[in-house]
Design an enzyme around this catalytic site. Structure first.
Site, PDB file in Angstrom:
ATOM      1  N   LYS A  13       0.879  -1.186   0.000  1.00  0.00           N
ATOM      2  CA  LYS A  13       0.000   0.000   0.000  1.00  0.00           C
ATOM      3  C   LYS A  13       0.911   1.229   0.000  1.00  0.00           C
ATOM      4  CE  LYS A  13      -3.533   2.778   1.179  1.00  0.00           C
ATOM      5  NZ  LYS A  13      -4.225   3.320   0.000  1.00  0.00           N
ATOM      6  N   ASN A  42       3.650   6.282  -6.845  1.00  0.00           N
ATOM      7  CA  ASN A  42       2.216   6.485  -7.057  1.00  0.00           C
ATOM      8  C   ASN A  42       1.988   7.952  -7.417  1.00  0.00           C
ATOM      9  OD1 ASN A  42      -0.526   6.618  -7.079  1.00  0.00           O
ATOM     10  ND2 ASN A  42      -0.842   5.659  -5.077  1.00  0.00           N
ATOM     11  N   CYS A  67      -2.910   8.957  -6.854  1.00  0.00           N
ATOM     12  CA  CYS A  67      -3.920   8.733  -5.809  1.00  0.00           C
ATOM     13  C   CYS A  67      -5.054   9.731  -5.952  1.00  0.00           C
ATOM     14  CB  CYS A  67      -3.328   8.875  -4.421  1.00  0.00           C
ATOM     15  SG  CYS A  67      -4.643   8.722  -3.191  1.00  0.00           S
ATOM     16  N   GLY A  69     -11.925  -2.616  -9.993  1.00  0.00           N
ATOM     17  CA  GLY A  69     -12.694  -3.848 -10.193  1.00  0.00           C
ATOM     18  C   GLY A  69     -12.940  -4.115 -11.668  1.00  0.00           C
ATOM     19  N   THR A 110      -8.373  -5.350  -6.539  1.00  0.00           N
ATOM     20  CA  THR A 110      -9.692  -5.410  -5.910  1.00  0.00           C
ATOM     21  C   THR A 110     -10.194  -6.839  -5.710  1.00  0.00           C
ATOM     22  OG1 THR A 110     -10.163  -3.263  -6.885  1.00  0.00           O
ATOM     23  CG2 THR A 110     -12.057  -4.535  -6.146  1.00  0.00           C
TER      24      THR A 110
HETATM   25  O1  RRO Z   1      -5.461   5.447  -0.344  1.00  0.00           O
HETATM   26  C1  RRO Z   1      -6.249   5.668  -1.271  1.00  0.00           C
HETATM   27  O2  RRO Z   1      -7.305   6.251  -1.100  1.00  0.00           O
HETATM   28  C2  RRO Z   1      -5.961   5.238  -2.650  1.00  0.00           C
HETATM   29  C3  RRO Z   1      -4.733   5.344  -3.267  1.00  0.00           C
HETATM   30 BR1  RRO Z   1      -3.208   5.905  -2.384  1.00  0.00          BR
HETATM   31  C4  RRO Z   1      -4.593   5.015  -4.634  1.00  0.00           C
HETATM   32  O3  RRO Z   1      -3.542   5.102  -5.257  1.00  0.00           O
HETATM   33  N1  RRO Z   1      -5.681   4.558  -5.284  1.00  0.00           N
HETATM   34  C5  RRO Z   1      -6.859   4.443  -4.666  1.00  0.00           C
HETATM   35  O4  RRO Z   1      -7.823   4.019  -5.296  1.00  0.00           O
HETATM   36  N2  RRO Z   1      -6.999   4.796  -3.350  1.00  0.00           N
END
Ligand code: RRO
Length: 316
Positions: free
Chosen positions: A42, A124, A127, A216, A266
């Site tokens: 994550k 990333n 986000c 998904g 997902t």
């Molecule tokens: O943590 C999130 O809300 C999140 C991240 Br970092 C991301 O890269 N993609 C996402 O769908 N949620």
């Protein structure tokens, strides 16, 4: 099943995508984490974060909306607790990093340089749920390139760097090109699409944060399209294809589009053993069409001549 992503070689091409497997520990009661090609953490930030208020998840047709908001323990706890645990289990680890400023990405890259055992870094850039949700760095080629260059410059060792991009752009090839020109070894395609659902009974947004990221099976065609376009433009740049992979056949589709490896995200939420299952199913799919090596199937959908290649017996 050995898979190569530029300088990174893994025993197989099925990865746990960032965000749906935490730092891998919760998966260990369901699968052998060493059997997965790699675990992508994550996204880690410099400081611990509790994330966004609940509700943070909402189901949609064939999809899931999330507004997690970068919940996580912060880089220090990750390096002290999670990374050593994963390595002790024999897992390969790709560390996803996320920052709100270029300086934060810089700091994360610096901290990771002190850690042994990181197989690759995923930046990333996409986000959807940070404070500045409207403008992740990856929405613009110039800002995406600045972050990639900063991370590359701050990493004090030669670890492969992948940039994870958003599909919410007009021209993903332009963003991909800027990342590669700035030093990315490869790309992860795709993160979520920005979406929203409204509960018609309460007449309120289903997510406390109003909108969030859609993932998904509903987004798989978008992932296939993005992988296809980037592969077409940069055939030598390795791609981790992610987006709605639920079965081995879905993984095969992304490999055919041009991904060298495939992330399962997902699907893990309703089937925590999804990575092992998808790997097994992919092995079966490849055996069924007489393909000995994963490498032989990558990008095959880009063949110019129509028709089935000699020696491949497609089952209907
Ligand atoms: O943590 C999130 O809300 C999140 C991240 Br970092 C991301 O890269 N993609 C996402 O769908 N949620």
């Amino acid at each position: 099943m050995r898979a190569r992503l530029g300088p990174l070689e893994l025993p197989n091409p099925v990865l746990a995508a960032s965000g749906c497997a935490g730092a891998g520990r919760e998966l260990a009661q369901f699968i052998d984490v060493a059997r997965v090609g790699a675990i992508i953490s994550k996204s880690i930030m410099t400081e611990p974060r509790t994330g966004n208020p609940a509700p943070r998840l909402a189901e949609t047709p064939s999809g899931l909306l999330n507004s997690v908001g970068l919940q996580g323990p912060g880089v220090d706890a990750f390096l002290q607790r999670d990374l050593p645990w994963l390595l002790s289990r024999g897992a390969r680890v790709v560390v996803s990093i996320a920052g709100q400023t270029v300086r934060e990405y810089d700091a994360l890259a610096s901290r990771l340089s002190d850690a042994a055992g990181v197989s690759a870094v995923e930046i990333n850039l996409s986000c959807p749920n940070a404070e500045d949700a409207g403008r992740p760095f990856g929405l613009d080629p110039a800002t995406a390139g600045v972050v990639v260059a900063a991370v590359r410059g701050s990493l004090r060792y030669d670890v492969p760097v992948f940039a994870k991009l958003s599909p919410d752009v007009t021209d993903i090839v332009a963003v991909a090109g800027a990342c590669v020109a700035s030093g990315a070894d490869g790309l992860s395609l795709i993160n979520v699409l920005l979406g929203m659902a409204i509960d018609v009974r309460t007449m309120r947004p289903a997510l406390a944060g109003a909108y969030g990221g859609l993932s998904g099976p509903a987004v798989r065609p978008v992932a296939v399209r993005c992988v296809w376009q980037v592969r077409e433009a940069f055939p030598d740049v390795p791609i981790i294809g992610t987006g709605g992979v639920r079965t081995g056949r879905d993984a095969l589709e992304l490999l055919l589009a041009g991904a060298s490896m495939v992330g399962v995200g997902t699907a893990i939420i309703h089937d925590p053993s999804a990575c092992s299952r998808v790997l097994r199913e992919l092995e079966e799919e490849l055996a069924a069409i007489g393909v000995d090596r994963v490498a032989d199937i990558i990008g095959q959908a880009h063949r110019r001549a129509p028709g089935v290649p000699r020696g491949f017996a497609w089952r209907t």
